[in-house]
Design an enzyme around this catalytic site. Sequence first.
Site, PDB file in Angstrom:
ATOM      1  N   ASN A 172       1.198  10.438  -1.412  1.00  0.00           N
ATOM      2  CA  ASN A 172       2.290  10.122  -2.338  1.00  0.00           C
ATOM      3  C   ASN A 172       1.637   9.831  -3.689  1.00  0.00           C
ATOM      4  O   ASN A 172       0.920   8.840  -3.846  1.00  0.00           O
ATOM      5  CB  ASN A 172       3.090   8.904  -1.838  1.00  0.00           C
ATOM      6  CG  ASN A 172       4.211   8.511  -2.795  1.00  0.00           C
ATOM      7  OD1 ASN A 172       4.049   8.540  -4.022  1.00  0.00           O
ATOM      8  ND2 ASN A 172       5.357   8.144  -2.249  1.00  0.00           N
ATOM      9  N   THR A 182       0.798  -1.208   0.000  1.00  0.00           N
ATOM     10  CA  THR A 182       0.000   0.000   0.000  1.00  0.00           C
ATOM     11  C   THR A 182       0.840   1.272   0.000  1.00  0.00           C
ATOM     12  O   THR A 182       0.340   2.337  -0.327  1.00  0.00           O
ATOM     13  CB  THR A 182      -0.888  -0.028   1.251  1.00  0.00           C
ATOM     14  OG1 THR A 182      -0.111  -0.605   2.316  1.00  0.00           O
ATOM     15  CG2 THR A 182      -2.099  -0.904   1.027  1.00  0.00           C
ATOM     16  N   GLU A 222      -9.013   1.328  -1.947  1.00  0.00           N
ATOM     17  CA  GLU A 222     -10.077   0.508  -2.517  1.00  0.00           C
ATOM     18  C   GLU A 222     -10.928   1.260  -3.534  1.00  0.00           C
ATOM     19  O   GLU A 222     -11.718   0.648  -4.250  1.00  0.00           O
ATOM     20  CB  GLU A 222     -10.978  -0.021  -1.394  1.00  0.00           C
ATOM     21  CG  GLU A 222     -10.229  -0.911  -0.428  1.00  0.00           C
ATOM     22  CD  GLU A 222     -11.016  -1.172   0.853  1.00  0.00           C
ATOM     23  OE1 GLU A 222     -11.082  -2.338   1.265  1.00  0.00           O
ATOM     24  OE2 GLU A 222     -11.546  -0.216   1.443  1.00  0.00           O
TER      25      GLU A 222
END
Lengths: 729, 168
Positions: free
Chosen positions: A619, A471, A693
């Site tokens: 990011n 992640t 998600e």
Amino acid sequence: MTEHFKMDAPATDRRLDDMAQGLVGAPLDRPEGPLKVSGTATYANEWQVDGMVHGVMVRAPTNSGRIVLSNRDEVANLPGVLSVIQDERLLRNPAQGTANQAPVQGAQHAAYVGQLIAVVVAESFEQARHAAQSLQVVLENGELMPVDPVTAAVEAQEDQALDQGDLEGAITGAAHSVDVTYTTPSHSSSPMEPHASIASWDGDDLTLRGSYQMLKYNRNELADALGVHPDRVRIISPYVGGGFGSKLGLAPEAVAAAIAAKELGRPVSVALQRQQVYEATMRRSETSQRVRLAADAEGRLNGLGHDARVSNLPGETFAEPVLQASHFLYAGENRQMSMELARLHRLCAGSVRAPGEAVGVTVLENAMDELAHEAGIDPVELRLRNIPEKDPESGKEFSSRRFRDALESGARAFGWSKRPGVMERREGEWLIGYGMASAARINVLMDSQARVALQPDGRARVETDMTDIGTGTYAILGQIAGEMLGLPRDRIDVVLGDTDLPPAAGSGGSWGATSSGTSVYVACQAIRRQLAERLEVEEQDLLLKDGRVTYANQTKALGDVLQGDEIVKLGYVQPGDTSEAVRQATFGAYFAEVAVHAASGETRVRRMHGSFAAGRILNAKTARSQCIGGMTFGIGMALTEELAFDPRDGHVANHNLAEYHIPVNADVPQLTVELLEERDDWASPLQAKGIGELGICGAAAAITNGIFNATGVRVRDYPATLDKVITGM
Amino acid sequence: MQTNLMINGTQQQLELDPRTTLLDALRHHLGLTGTKKGCDHGQCGACTVMVNGRRINSCLTLACMHDEDEVTTIEGIGQPDNLSALQKAFVSEDGFQCGYCTPGQICSATAMLEEVKNGWPSHVTDDLDGQADLSTEEISERMSGNLCRCSAYPNIVEAIRKAAGEGA
């Protein structure tokens, strides 16, 4: 030393925007990248533990009856075999995410085919594998239990029912309406790393090197399963080879390894075989969903109904939350929703990436496409007309919501205006279609803690039991700390994945980055205040950059301010009033160009674009990768992914990567992603929301809507495999 | 039984159960855990290594079948302080997320670029006698034996193109 922060009011100060280091949001490389690309990052089953032996688990061949290992003694005497263990503490199925306690246990009775009911341990892996395959498992007095969600007994989920206004009346009086039922099959997370654990005991203290997403919960689940105090259990999981929900809760191999290691007095490694991952970890429930929409002549919704049936094993409370985003995505004052849970004996149903929205928004978005066609309104325009001003059920305001911008900007980026009419465009043997769908996913903040140490040498260390399952946690926590403390990224060490460190929210529900990121932010704020105290200025008057402190027209090296001291703070964030005060969610839109072969019905995704708004992006590189990953899950869901269950005993007929078809490289075009600039003050003091998600929450519908545009065929039974498409052509 | 393997340039003499796959020999007996086990059935590509320069699934072959063979694993391609151009490109293009399939992807891509250089056509190559271009279609086709559930595929394609352009 603990700095508490409860999210009770919107964080309008937007402190990150005041910082000078320029790290947060930047598309920086993952700091652990060099380890991963050189094979030197250590995953669960790769620790070199002295004296370690190997366990292989054994499956139940049917779904009921008492289990007897008929040749147990013979197997126990095979070369190298150390033990054949059938223990009542073995897990029937994995724990659900955040369960915090053991799930149903027991190895005497099978509840589903593939349940892991024993473990065989031997000196070598080859010996253990042979012995496990040699073990004869007999089930006595069993008659097959129900496995079909259509005919199984159902339990209404009253807490999810909604009856607002008069939906029937709205449909009767509607200028345009649809009433459609779609089905989606079970899906498998299929992480590339199979679940694995190495257990070793030192007296009564257990160390488990595992592959898990939520360590603080997993520790309690493991302790509960074994009947030991959680203080005796340590879980180490610095690198996790993918999770997608399947490693949220403790899985059977961990308990088997711990029991075996205790019995043998030696470290034991148990890795699930790929087939066991498919048969005995988690599946997303299959769903049957009826969507009813009622609209006026301009396509404005005044009625929305969504009724779903999902399934799970007896004793499991998890019901795929299909309706989650249907409650707030679109307007319509007359609303009706219901949910049924069928009880059956397939493997456990639990979280697979974006439980609820992944399938719920997808089907809602198919129904919206049907309405757009019926009403003769452009699908993007239809959605724009139905963005509710406030939450259409609770009346709450939304927090940040750049839904409209995502639809409009995505349409421009994709070239939606060139969309052909239905069955209008053909290139050789290929029929070309465009499809689109909205994206929506609820946003959640969870309890999370992290310790940050600002060291005398001008480095900082971030420590938390948070995980990085791909992640980007290593990247973003370092970026947040560096931003707040004015340190370049290479002067921050991020240590994760160990329950000896402060307990974090874990990776799941898209809440990991904001929750753990906020705990780091809170700790850093406390460090900044302490620095300010030393310098006798206000915290807001400090400028920290490149290891230097500027204040009141002076600049000092951080080391000179610290004077050999280390400042250590524990940041502890808890959700608060903002969770309930407003409706928080992330939004977006997908656009796809598909080509359907005129003779075979095969669908290829030629282009796919996503525009997403998820608060502040921490990011840009890792966030984009998350979106690409989600959209690819959508491609799989649309075209190929389906767990096939044998109708007699419910066993998974395609329990491997050759037959459960996740997308391969050639199935995925060069996806494009746009991340919209956004700040959500209600979500977290970072103004960030979850993004892990969002990329899957409706993506499949963009593709199947494209198939309709290309061919005029609606496949309402996912996946849209070529046999179903060609039947309609 | 005794098997001699030349692994990453080092001669290794192993006494192995004949049932030991090349993959398990690397992971369980040599501590070379960079080569991953994703399915153990030749379906995912995570265990890809190069044997005598060609990419293979190390889970589908027994170690004892490779006596005197030269095996290159991810550890032999480059270490964190000395990464190959392809490894660097995977980092800069974010050609991975969880990282589990990554060593296999990189071993596979390293060998694949040699195959292209040597004029081997693929299913999507138009000119069977000429040199294939490293188009998106070519790279995707040739890399489709390596699954990535995080779905870094678009970034993997970019990483390979970038590294190939730099003469990897």
